[in-house]
Enzyme design. Sequence first.
Site, PDB file in Angstrom:
ATOM      1  N   HIS A   1     -54.135  34.154  48.879  1.00 48.33           N
ATOM      2  CA  HIS A   1     -52.928  33.609  49.522  1.00 48.33           C
ATOM      3  C   HIS A   1     -51.705  33.747  48.615  1.00 48.33           C
ATOM      4  O   HIS A   1     -50.766  32.949  48.709  1.00 48.33           O
ATOM      5  CB  HIS A   1     -53.121  32.137  49.906  1.00 48.33           C
TER       6      HIS A   1
ATOM      7  N   SER B   1     -31.540  52.360  40.255  1.00 47.76           N
ATOM      8  CA  SER B   1     -30.382  51.720  40.874  1.00 47.76           C
ATOM      9  C   SER B   1     -29.108  52.451  40.498  1.00 47.76           C
ATOM     10  O   SER B   1     -28.960  52.928  39.371  1.00 47.76           O
ATOM     11  CB  SER B   1     -30.286  50.259  40.430  1.00 47.76           C
TER      12      SER B   1
END
Length: 465
Positions: free
Chosen positions: A189, A319
């Site tokens: 989870h 980037s």
Amino acid sequence: MAQSFRIENDSMGTIKVPDQALWGAQTQRSLINFAIGHNKMPMKLIYSIVQIKASAAIVNCRLGVLDKQRKNFILNACNEISNGMHDEQFPLSVWQTGSGTQTNMNVNEVISNIASHLNGNKLGSHEPLHPNDHVNRSQSTNDVFPAAIQIATVQEILENLLPELDQLIETFDKKIIKWNRIIKTGRTHLQDAVPLTLGQEASAWKEQLIASRNRLNKSLNELYPLPLGGTAIGTGLNAPAKFDKEIALEIAKSTRSPFVSAQNKFAIMASHDALVHTMSQLKLLAVSLFKIVNDLRLLSCGPRGGLGELRLPENEPGSSIMPGKVNPTQCEAMAMVCTQIMALDSAVTMAGSGGHLQMNSYKPLIAFNLLESIDLLSSACKSSRILMIEGIEPNLEKIQNSLQNSLMLITSLTPIIGYEKASKIAQCAHEKDITLKEATKLLGYLNEDDFDRIVNPQSMTGMEN
């Protein structure tokens, strides 16, 4: 300089064809009628149709319905095409008739005109080979085209995808051996869970790929029965006796794959369930690869603000505004490929369900999407292996810090002190920001020696020996 043309004839009348083109009237009509998009019929499929034409010529000659000289003309032309000498002569769009008739005729016409050229006849003269009467003898598009899809799919999976998949599995196997003693925090989870080794984590990825490989291999068995000899609808009209079995043997020999004549040709001409099934196995491989690269980018996220347990190779700047930023681009490329495969599978599923009576008229779409999927998966597996997976390194400091701070190590105390007391230790450690050992001592449940003996991450992984 103005382009020159010749006049060719077909059952619809006359049409202008570029002088230098080896295709004929039906191909030219298709170029005019289906100027749709930019997706051309894959050359891999063209080569498979050519294999069928060569095999048909051999069998037709053997069965006495084609003379030896014309057989040799067909074989010579097929050899030139298969060697890539005429790729530009197959210009037709995928988005054409749903049977693939124009592409079958494109191949027939090019073979005919190669023979005309080699024998000093005019292009379009249909001498010494007629596209229908000789090149297409004992055949129909309705059995040739689906057979070509099956042959091309089998060859591309065996020659390209499975070898790349095997190398990817082997790469993970090497990582498993190297990482098998690195103990780390497991996560369920997306939250901390009991520990495992990095090798165990990688073994899950490897086994997913092995399962996909096995499923793909098994799906090929459904593609070996060929509809050839069924001609128009499966009855074998206009094909000589034994043609179906003989041509399957020829194709098996030339491809070195166990192709056979289908017992019921009606079924695999009216529907293409075997192709839909193979596409679904490609989708399952995409599902596995998507999960694997998602795991890799989660485990490598950071490098300082995230998990950062794995270091991926730095291949290019990430980037245009943030200096020094590097992104998991191979993961992202693979994820996009996998997403595309899932979409293509949906299209093939719909196409497979779209047949009517004795004919499925979505064959070009099925062919294009299958071969595109195999190509994308093959090249994506290679790219991710070479540019990412081979170069992955564990960040041992991050892994150790996460493991030491994990509250889920308390799980090993549950059989000794019970679930409720173990929960209280975890809650105490979390609330007071102390270690599990300190919380256990504070609550008075165990002494430090017993805690160290029982809470042993290595024993919790099952890797003590």
